[in-house]
Design an enzyme around this catalytic site. Structure first.
Site, PDB file in Angstrom:
ATOM      1  N   GLY A 205       2.477 -37.860  20.318  1.00  0.00           N
ATOM      2  CA  GLY A 205       1.596 -36.821  20.838  1.00  0.00           C
ATOM      3  C   GLY A 205       1.442 -35.689  19.848  1.00  0.00           C
ATOM      4  N   GLY A 210       5.834 -31.095  23.790  1.00  0.00           N
ATOM      5  CA  GLY A 210       7.083 -31.255  24.523  1.00  0.00           C
ATOM      6  C   GLY A 210       7.802 -32.567  24.279  1.00  0.00           C
ATOM      7  N   GLU A 428     -19.258 -37.540  27.345  1.00  0.00           N
ATOM      8  CA  GLU A 428     -18.265 -38.457  27.922  1.00  0.00           C
ATOM      9  C   GLU A 428     -18.713 -38.959  29.295  1.00  0.00           C
ATOM     10  OE1 GLU A 428     -16.009 -39.743  26.194  1.00  0.00           O
ATOM     11  OE2 GLU A 428     -16.168 -38.351  24.503  1.00  0.00           O
ATOM     12  N   ASP A 504     -19.301 -44.101  18.170  1.00  0.00           N
ATOM     13  CA  ASP A 504     -20.023 -44.919  19.145  1.00  0.00           C
ATOM     14  C   ASP A 504     -21.081 -45.744  18.432  1.00  0.00           C
ATOM     15  OD1 ASP A 504     -18.589 -43.480  20.966  1.00  0.00           O
ATOM     16  OD2 ASP A 504     -20.210 -42.068  21.396  1.00  0.00           O
TER      17      ASP A 504
HETATM   18  P1  ADP Z   1       7.053 -31.203  20.172  1.00  0.00           P
HETATM   19  O1  ADP Z   1       8.387 -31.786  19.926  1.00  0.00           O
HETATM   20  O2  ADP Z   1       6.145 -32.100  20.954  1.00  0.00           O
HETATM   21  O3  ADP Z   1       6.371 -30.668  18.968  1.00  0.00           O
HETATM   22  P2  ADP Z   1       8.619 -29.304  21.560  1.00  0.00           P
HETATM   23  O4  ADP Z   1       9.299 -30.153  22.544  1.00  0.00           O
HETATM   24  O5  ADP Z   1       9.388 -28.958  20.343  1.00  0.00           O
HETATM   25  O6  ADP Z   1       7.252 -29.958  21.115  1.00  0.00           O
HETATM   26  O7  ADP Z   1       8.102 -28.003  22.276  1.00  0.00           O
HETATM   27  C1  ADP Z   1       8.414 -26.718  21.808  1.00  0.00           C
HETATM   28  C2  ADP Z   1       8.589 -25.760  22.950  1.00  0.00           C
HETATM   29  O8  ADP Z   1       7.375 -25.602  23.662  1.00  0.00           O
HETATM   30  C3  ADP Z   1       9.572 -26.255  23.977  1.00  0.00           C
HETATM   31  O9  ADP Z   1      10.863 -25.876  23.651  1.00  0.00           O
HETATM   32  C4  ADP Z   1       9.084 -25.588  25.255  1.00  0.00           C
HETATM   33  O10 ADP Z   1       9.552 -24.271  25.345  1.00  0.00           O
HETATM   34  C5  ADP Z   1       7.605 -25.540  25.059  1.00  0.00           C
HETATM   35  N1  ADP Z   1       6.968 -26.698  25.678  1.00  0.00           N
HETATM   36  C6  ADP Z   1       6.306 -27.686  25.050  1.00  0.00           C
HETATM   37  N2  ADP Z   1       5.835 -28.594  25.917  1.00  0.00           N
HETATM   38  C7  ADP Z   1       6.201 -28.183  27.142  1.00  0.00           C
HETATM   39  C8  ADP Z   1       6.013 -28.700  28.453  1.00  0.00           C
HETATM   40  N3  ADP Z   1       5.346 -29.847  28.661  1.00  0.00           N
HETATM   41  N4  ADP Z   1       6.542 -28.016  29.488  1.00  0.00           N
HETATM   42  C9  ADP Z   1       7.210 -26.871  29.279  1.00  0.00           C
HETATM   43  N5  ADP Z   1       7.417 -26.328  28.070  1.00  0.00           N
HETATM   44  C10 ADP Z   1       6.931 -26.960  26.992  1.00  0.00           C
HETATM   45 ZN    ZN Z   2     -18.802 -41.185  22.542  1.00  0.00          ZN
END
Ligand code: ADP
Ligand code: ZN
Ligand code: MG
Length: 609
Positions: A205, A210, A428, A504
């Site tokens: 992602g 997260g 879309e 497309d």
């Molecule tokens: P990634 O690893 O996908 O780059 P992280 O997990 O390191 O992202 O996210 C960094 C911070 O952003 C987390 O510590 C949290 O505080 C916040 N965060 C990111 N995604 C979420 C989520 N889905 N829900 C709550 N907080 C999130």
């Molecule tokens: Zn399209």
């Protein structure tokens, strides 16, 4: 860090400095020893006095304890001057001793500490200088003082305090991870029945959605130890260290099973091998190879789950994605509006909100924000409140904070503007609506305008209901109409078309060309198969026309037929959308509001209208 050259340079510094300095130090040391052992003659004091009396001493230098100087002598009958050194003896005593013809010499009581200092000081000095130079490099190159001490550490946490509640707006990913949690809680339950869990789970992602958080939450939920390492840190180690560390990591993890091993930023480590100008990065490859070896060597039934995260799955070495390795992929996408509300709620728990704050509205102001951006937003708003001397965070602060962060994200090109969102939404829904109405097309599962990856601004997810081996002409034509539906919608609604459709167009053209040239589906040309043109010819057109086994005339007809198919299907799409314009507009409005809707909901609008 990314280019082959960068890697090479860094490696170069790492090794040459270390070895060269070490060599210089050794040479100096040896030199000293050799000089002392062979060139300088150590004379007993009495011999010195005797030489003095015989007039052989040429020159002397006197220090507190020693006398050094030059002395005439004969070696193999030749007159030479030798360097000598002798330890001084009390002058009066020496006169006495001389009188009685005693051989005597001075000895400096060997002072252990002094001796040690003469050895240790240079060594300390040497390492000091070395350390200093490394620091300089570190400052220049970002991170150099890695040395496997501070960096590239494998972190082991016995109990992670993060749970699924801390990660919001990623419900689908959480659902998939529930199974892993259940397994880690009671591995026996699964293994008893011979069940097998995937060894490797890859979280994919965009940044800040997260992924790291979710991996930790899996450990927290299942109360197992969490081993983590970051791919990017391993790239900076000396050759061999990364691989050793990986080996260690797995050995430790096996002892602690059930547990989780998490490799963050897998792409840094797992880039396809043999890429880059210098033919790849040895250390990275060694570490990667070791990782592959370890993955193959362990058995998931002992309860070790390997997780990894990446935001660039496309550059990963294919070997990493083979069955038995990271074969389960979980998408951790940017949140839709509801998801953003939930994430804001999680982070707002820690701040005191004013009565006028509506997190739903804040979520509406922040399309395209990832979880990390939202966490940052709440923090920024809280800081602003402090600056305004308030004891609660009001809507005004949230508004300010959104503006600040949007400006930052826009600079990074991660947000699309309102006008673009309008176009993408209609585009879309155009695809989706054509697919819904034409018979025999794959059902539409999802319509989204949340930007994904780097290229696609939005997407319409069509899932085939069954595996297909044969396709009828009608189905192929319908597919083309669906592909062109996006552009047709743009033309109908905005009376203009955008560049957003180029994928497309490529897809539609591909299908049409295959229909004409491979499947014999053109009426004018009939049931005929034309050799596929070879692509990527080094000399382009020249060889291609030479290879072509049909006439200019036929080529013209082929082109004409392809165009005819595309034109007529574009008309089909446009007719459908024109006659369902109301549904198109309503659907687009819904997508704009929620950013992400189920296909069913568009169908409901269609059925109602
Ligand atoms: P990634 O690893 O996908 O780059 P992280 O997990 O390191 O992202 O996210 C960094 C911070 O952003 C987390 O510590 C949290 O505080 C916040 N965060 C990111 N995604 C979420 C989520 N889905 N829900 C709550 N907080 C999130
Ligand atoms: Zn399209
Ligand atoms: Mg991360």
């Amino acid at each position: 860090m990314d280019t082959g050259r960068g890697c090479f340079m860094e490696k170069h510094h790492k090794f040459s400095i270390w070895y060269v300095l070490f060599a210089v130090w050794m040479v100096l040391l040896l030199h000293n020893m050799i000089v002392q052992m062979f060139a300088v003659e150590r004379l007993p004091y009495s011999a010195f006095i005797k030489a003095l009396q015989e007039g052989r001493v040429v020159e002397v230098a006197i220090t507190q304890d020693r006398i050094q100087g030059k002395l005439k002598g004969t070696v193999d009958g030749q007159q030479v001057e030798k360097v000598f050194t002798t330890v001084r003896v009390d002058p009066q005593l020496s006169e006495m001793l001389e009188k009685y013809n005693v051989t005597f010499k001075g000895v400096i009581e060997s002072n252990f500490l002094q001796n040690l200092a003469s050895w240790v000081l240079p060594v300390i000095l040497f390492f000091g200088v070395w350390y200093f130079m490394m620091r300089r490099f570190a400052a220049q190159q970002g991170s150099f003082l890695t040395l496997g001490k501070k960096k590239a550490k494998v972190y082991m946490e016995d109990e992670v305090g993060v749970t699924f509640e801390d990660a919001a707006g990623v419900d689908e990913a959480k659902e998939e991870l529930q199974e892993v949690v259940a397994f880690l809680k009671v591995p026996e339950k699964y293994t008893r029945l011979g069940g097998k869990l995937p060894k490797g789970i890859l979280l994919v992602g965009p940044p800040g959605t997260g992924k790291t958080l979710l991996a930790r939450a899996v450990a927290g939920e299942s109360h197992v130890p969490f081993f983590s390492m970051s791919g990017s840190e391993f790239v900076e180690l000396f050759v061999g260290m990364g691989a050793a560390r990986v080996r260690d990591l797995f050995a430790q993890a096996k002892e602690k099973a059930p547990c989780i091993i998490f490799v963050d930023e897998l792409d840094a480590l797992g880039k396809a091998r043999g890429a880059g100008i210098t033919g790849g990065h040895d250390e990275r490859e060694q570490t990667l190879n070791q990782l592959l070896v370890e993955m193959d060597g362990f058995d998931a039934t002992i309860g070790v789950i390997l997780m990894a995260a990446t935001n660039r799955p496309e550059i990963l070495d294919p070997a990493l994605l083979r069955p038995g390795r990271f074969d389960r992929h979980i998408l951790v996408d940017r949140p839709d509006k509801k998801g953003r509300t939930d994430i804001l709620k999680v982070h707002a728990k820690e701040v005191k909100l004013g009565p006028d704050v509506d997190l739903d509205i804040v979520a509406g102001m922040t399309p395209g924000f990832a979880g990390a951006d939202l966490a940052n937003l709440v923090n920024e708003a809280a800081l602003l409140a402090v600056r305004h001397d308030k004891d609660q965070v009001d809507m005004a602060e949230f508004q300010d904070a959104v503006e600040r962060i949007v400006a930052g994200l826009e600079k990074k090109n991660r947000l699309i503007n309102e006008n673009e969102r309008q176009i993408v939404a209609h585009h879309e829904v155009g695809h989706a609506l054509v697919a819904l109405i034409l018979p025999g097309t794959d059902p539409v599962r999802k319509i989204s305008i949340i930007p994904r990856g780097l290229s696609a601004l939005g997407y319409t997810l069509q899932v085939p209901t069954e595996d297909r081996f044969l396709m009828s002409k009608t189905e192929l034509l319908n597919k083309i109409a669906v592909a062109l539906g996006g552009r047709a919608a743009e033309e109908i609604v905005f009376d203009d078309i955008s560049t957003g459709a180029h994928n497309d167009l490529a897809r539609a053209t591909d299908i049409a060309r295959s229909m004409v040239k491979e499947y014999g589906m053109s009426e004018k040309l009939g049931h005929i198969y034309f050799e596929k043109e070879r692509q990527n010819q080094p000399y382009g057109d020249l060889t291609m026309s030479a290879k072509r086994e049909y006439s200019e005339e036929t080529a013209r007809i082929i082109d004409h037929e392809i165009k005819a198919i595309l034109d007529s299907q574009y008309r089909v799409a446009k007719d459908i959308l024109t006659s369902h314009r109301g549904v198109l507009e309503q659907g687009a409005a819904l997508v704009l509001k929620e950013e992400n809707i189920e296909g069913k909901r568009l169908k409901a609008i269609l059925d109602a209208g």
